[in-house]
Design an enzyme around this catalytic site. Structure first.
Site, PDB file in Angstrom:
ATOM      1  N   HIS A 163       0.633  -1.406   0.187  1.00  0.00           N
ATOM      2  CA  HIS A 163       0.156   0.056  -0.108  1.00  0.00           C
ATOM      3  C   HIS A 163       0.976   1.482  -0.079  1.00  0.00           C
ATOM      4  O   HIS A 163       1.608   1.824   1.211  1.00  0.00           O
ATOM      5  CB  HIS A 163      -1.139  -0.337   0.961  1.00  0.00           C
ATOM      6  CG  HIS A 163      -2.153  -1.047   1.183  1.00  0.00           C
ATOM      7  ND1 HIS A 163      -1.138  -1.776   1.404  1.00  0.00           N
ATOM      8  CD2 HIS A 163      -2.974  -1.320   1.156  1.00  0.00           C
ATOM      9  CE1 HIS A 163      -2.518  -3.260   1.533  1.00  0.00           C
ATOM     10  NE2 HIS A 163      -3.576  -2.394   1.662  1.00  0.00           N
ATOM     11  N   HIS A 179      -3.779   2.743  -3.413  1.00  0.00           N
ATOM     12  CA  HIS A 179      -4.226   2.489  -2.077  1.00  0.00           C
ATOM     13  C   HIS A 179      -3.353   0.983  -1.744  1.00  0.00           C
ATOM     14  O   HIS A 179      -2.792   0.858  -0.836  1.00  0.00           O
ATOM     15  CB  HIS A 179      -5.961   1.653  -1.685  1.00  0.00           C
ATOM     16  CG  HIS A 179      -6.081   1.237  -0.399  1.00  0.00           C
ATOM     17  ND1 HIS A 179      -6.041   2.835   0.682  1.00  0.00           N
ATOM     18  CD2 HIS A 179      -6.402   0.379  -0.159  1.00  0.00           C
ATOM     19  CE1 HIS A 179      -6.178   1.697   2.125  1.00  0.00           C
ATOM     20  NE2 HIS A 179      -6.497   0.404   1.326  1.00  0.00           N
ATOM     21  N   GLU A 229     -17.028  -6.246  24.091  1.00  0.00           N
ATOM     22  CA  GLU A 229     -16.762  -7.076  24.377  1.00  0.00           C
ATOM     23  C   GLU A 229     -15.580  -6.692  23.340  1.00  0.00           C
ATOM     24  O   GLU A 229     -13.622  -7.455  23.866  1.00  0.00           O
ATOM     25  CB  GLU A 229     -17.388  -8.576  23.836  1.00  0.00           C
ATOM     26  CG  GLU A 229     -17.839  -9.413  25.282  1.00  0.00           C
ATOM     27  CD  GLU A 229     -19.466  -7.830  24.580  1.00  0.00           C
ATOM     28  OE1 GLU A 229     -19.632  -8.924  26.065  1.00  0.00           O
ATOM     29  OE2 GLU A 229     -19.468  -7.783  24.375  1.00  0.00           O
ATOM     30  N   HIS A 255     -27.961 -17.464  23.807  1.00  0.00           N
ATOM     31  CA  HIS A 255     -27.043 -17.170  24.661  1.00  0.00           C
ATOM     32  C   HIS A 255     -26.333 -18.937  24.985  1.00  0.00           C
ATOM     33  O   HIS A 255     -25.063 -18.501  25.994  1.00  0.00           O
ATOM     34  CB  HIS A 255     -27.938 -17.045  25.590  1.00  0.00           C
ATOM     35  CG  HIS A 255     -27.977 -15.501  25.821  1.00  0.00           C
ATOM     36  ND1 HIS A 255     -28.707 -14.447  25.207  1.00  0.00           N
ATOM     37  CD2 HIS A 255     -28.296 -14.570  26.872  1.00  0.00           C
ATOM     38  CE1 HIS A 255     -29.070 -13.350  24.783  1.00  0.00           C
ATOM     39  NE2 HIS A 255     -28.106 -13.109  26.096  1.00  0.00           N
TER      40      HIS A 255
END
Length: 651
Positions: free
Chosen positions: A11, A245, A394, A456
């Site tokens: 890049h 890029h 999380e 869950h």
């Protein structure tokens, strides 16, 4: 340009665009010493936009780190010092492994947490820990959700030593960011509680310098500097295009760009001698910050001998003497508890002896039992706190933990339900790549969760985590194994450890009748051998299902079938044992049955071609735990029937 062109991969555009920012940072602001890349109070720099690695490698070479032009010529080659994205341990001066976008921002936040915490604990009249953490982020970093989580946490914690740059170049792989991105990023970070500035042109060195000075002066909030740049700057045909890029410019465009920029040579990898001399002399001046710090540290050491020794112990990774004596021993009176509850008891026992153990959860402390009682919370008002409230973040929690670990002198732990390990899998994987000593406490580990239902109840998560190289997962069978799991987690420093714990109560395994839980350290051990001779079948499991194995063994014994019961809390620890030991636990030629309330994939290695795995290949259900176990066939009777068929003694 030349490195990417030689590799025909990489890049080039962002390094070209951000060269002015790198110049200002490394020559006027960063405190570093190429001769001692890891000195304690250096400023940290994180290239969250890891695809722009040649920017970092270039300045590390120019400033005199142990990186040569030949290393740059080996960009993206096998085991070179210049991998495609920055990797911890390969390149002197690289502080963390980056590339997956957003992770570097989270790491930088974690490093700023580490600076704040260690400073609060160890600084006295002398500030021996007092440095800034810088990061550069891209449009992609801004889009990835983890940047929101980490930035929100940092703003709330008022981490004033954190300074971030947003490379606002408007280009991603698919084209202009206007295709999908119209956020007012400056306002977003202002809303997080950051000090925000904007620089209209990255080539305005004076404006860059003033903004960095202002950011360093603002110590009550993290700082965010939006810098407008042009990807592929200087390229006549590819600047401000997606082509600049993610691929080499091409030999003709490289030549045209050097000409357009007035570069003194078309020779690949040419560095003007006067430029190199300037950079190296600048680096020597920046290195004097370490000399000044050493004087401060010597004064500190004289006046705070005990504290200084404690800091050095923690930095070395050596655990304090006598810590293992604090690990509780569970009995029949207090051991009939969920492994999450046993873990909470262990944490509170060992935390008194291991001050570097600190952490918390993603808003689930009361469920995961991860609060250190009597200790304050980490906050803007008390950075010395050991209890962390990561919030319902999380993903951010995992990347922040990695940054804390990279700072050193801390063993961070972070907790959530096992099902939500999916939300933090990217930083878990990076912790494994970097071999960080972090501990994950994953509770509510199976269909035993019960009524909350399949959303869950983890099924595939155990196998998925076990599949990550250098991950060590431990799923203890009772309170005694939980205590040993913490012992193993603290001793294991070559990668992260996941402790997988139950919501539901577990039966206490009487170690006067069964083997000692110290066998956990070897990953698997014979919990109860077959009475009356060589076993005809081996029954094995982990966690809550080990109790089913013991019951199945008794039933088989009553029917005249000799079965060995094996507890296998950690596949990874067992795999690291020598073949002789593994064969003593799982003898060759004896058929095996594994049972686990999870996907069977990770057990195939251990049951062999003729073995059977009793697992779950569907999602769970909303019902009481016992009902789900029965309907999904995780039962004693099913194991007994399977064993009889396997040894040819079915009714």
């Amino acid at each position: 340009m030349d490195a990417v062109q030689k590799a025909d991969s990489g890049h080039p555009g962002t390094p070209m665009a951000l060269a002015p920012l790198a110049y200002v940072l490394w020559t006027k602001h960063l405190r570093y010493n190429p001769a001692n890349p890891s000195w304690l109070n250096r400023d940290r720099f994180v290239l969250s936009a890891g695809h722009a690695s040649m920017l970092l490698y270039s300045v590390l070479y120019l400033t005199g780190y142990d990186l040569t032009l030949d290393d740059l010529k080996q960009f993206r080659q096998w085991e070179s010092k210049t991998p495609g994205h920055p990797e911890l341990g390969y390149t002197p001066g690289v502080e963390t492994t980056t590339g997956p976008l957003g992770q570097g921002i989270g790491n930088a936040v974690g490093m700023a947490v580490g600076e704040a915490h260690l400073g609060a604990v160890f600084n006295r009249d002398q500030k021996i820990i007092d440095h800034n953490v810088y990061f550069i982020a891209s449009d992609g970093d801004m889009m990835e959700g983890v940047s929101h989580e980490a930035a929100s946490f940092a703003g709330h914690a008022k981490l004033g030593k954190l300074i971030g740059f947003y490379d606002d170049n408007h280009i991603t792989i698919e084209g202009d960011t206007a295709l999908t991105f119209s956020d007012d990023t400056a306002t977003r970070f202002t809303a997080y509680g950051w000090h925000v500035q904007q620089v209209a042109d990255v080539n305005d060195l004076s404006a860059l310098n003033r903004s960095i000075d202002a950011a360093k002066a603002e110590t009550s909030r993290p700082s965010f500097i939006v810098v407008r740049s042009h990807i592929g700057y200087g390229s006549p045909n590819k600047h401000d295009t997606a082509e600049a890029h993610g691929s080499a410019l091409g030999p003709e465009e490289v030549a045209l760009t050097k000409k357009a920029l007035g570069y003194p040579s078309q020779e690949p990898f040419y560095v003007a001698p006067e430029a190199l001399q300037y950079w190296r002399e600048t680096a020597k001046r920046r290195a004097k910050f370490e000399d000044e710090w050493k004087k401060t540290y010597d004064t500190y050491k004289t006046g705070n001998t005990g504290l200084e020794k404690e800091l050095q112990r923690r930095l070395s990774g050596e655990l304090p003497s006598g810590w293992e004596e604090t690990i509780p021993v569970f009995t029949a009176k207090d051991g009939n508890v969920a492994s999450r509850a046993a873990s909470g008891i262990v944490i509170n026992a060992i935390a008194k002896k291991i001050p570097e153990l600190l952490g918390g959860s993603a808003d689930l402390a009361s469920s995961t039992n991860t609060i250190i009682k009597g200790e304050p919370s980490f906050s803007a008002e008390n950075y010395a706190g050991r209890n962390f409230h990561f919030g319902i973040r999380e993903h951010g929690m995992g990347s922040i933990m990695n940054g804390m670990s990279l700072t050193g002198a801390m063993i961070p732990y972070g907790a959530t339900f096992l099902i939500f390990s999916d939300y933090m899998r990217p930083p878990v994987r990076l912790a494994c790549i970097m071999k960080r000593h972090v501990i994950y406490v994953y509770t509510h580990d199976s269909i035993g969760l019960g009524e909350d239902g399949p959303t869950h109840q983890p099924v595939e998560q155990l196998s998925a985590l076990r599949a990550i190289p250098d991950m060590t997962l431990i799923r203890p069978a009772d309170a005694s194994e939980t205590a040993e799991a913490w012992r193993a987690a603290l001793k294991h420093k070559d990668g992260p450890v996941a402790l997988v714990l139950t919501r539901q109560k577990l039966s206490f395994i009487d170690r006067t009748k069964y083997a000692s839980a110290v066998g956990l350290a070897r990953g698997a051990y014979v919990l109860a051998d077959a009475p009356g001779g060589t076993p005809e079948v081996v029954l094995m499991s982990s966690g809550s299902e080990v109790a089913l194995v013991l019951d199945a063994q008794k039933k088989l014994e009553a029917d005249g079938i000799r079965a060995r019961a094996v507890s296998m809390p950690s596949h990874e620890l067992f795999a690291r044992q020598d073949e002789t030991y593994r064969n003593t636990v799982l003898p060759k030629g004896i058929k095996r049955i594994a049972m686990e309330a999870a996907h069977p994939m990770s057990w195939y290695r251990w049951v062999g071609d003729e073995g059977v795995i009793l697992g779950i290949e569907r999602f769970g259900a909303s019902a009481p735990a016992a009902t789900i176990y029965t309907h999904l066939g995780i039962t004693v009777d099913r194991m007994v029937e399977t064993a009889k068929k396997l040894v040819g003694k079915s009714a």
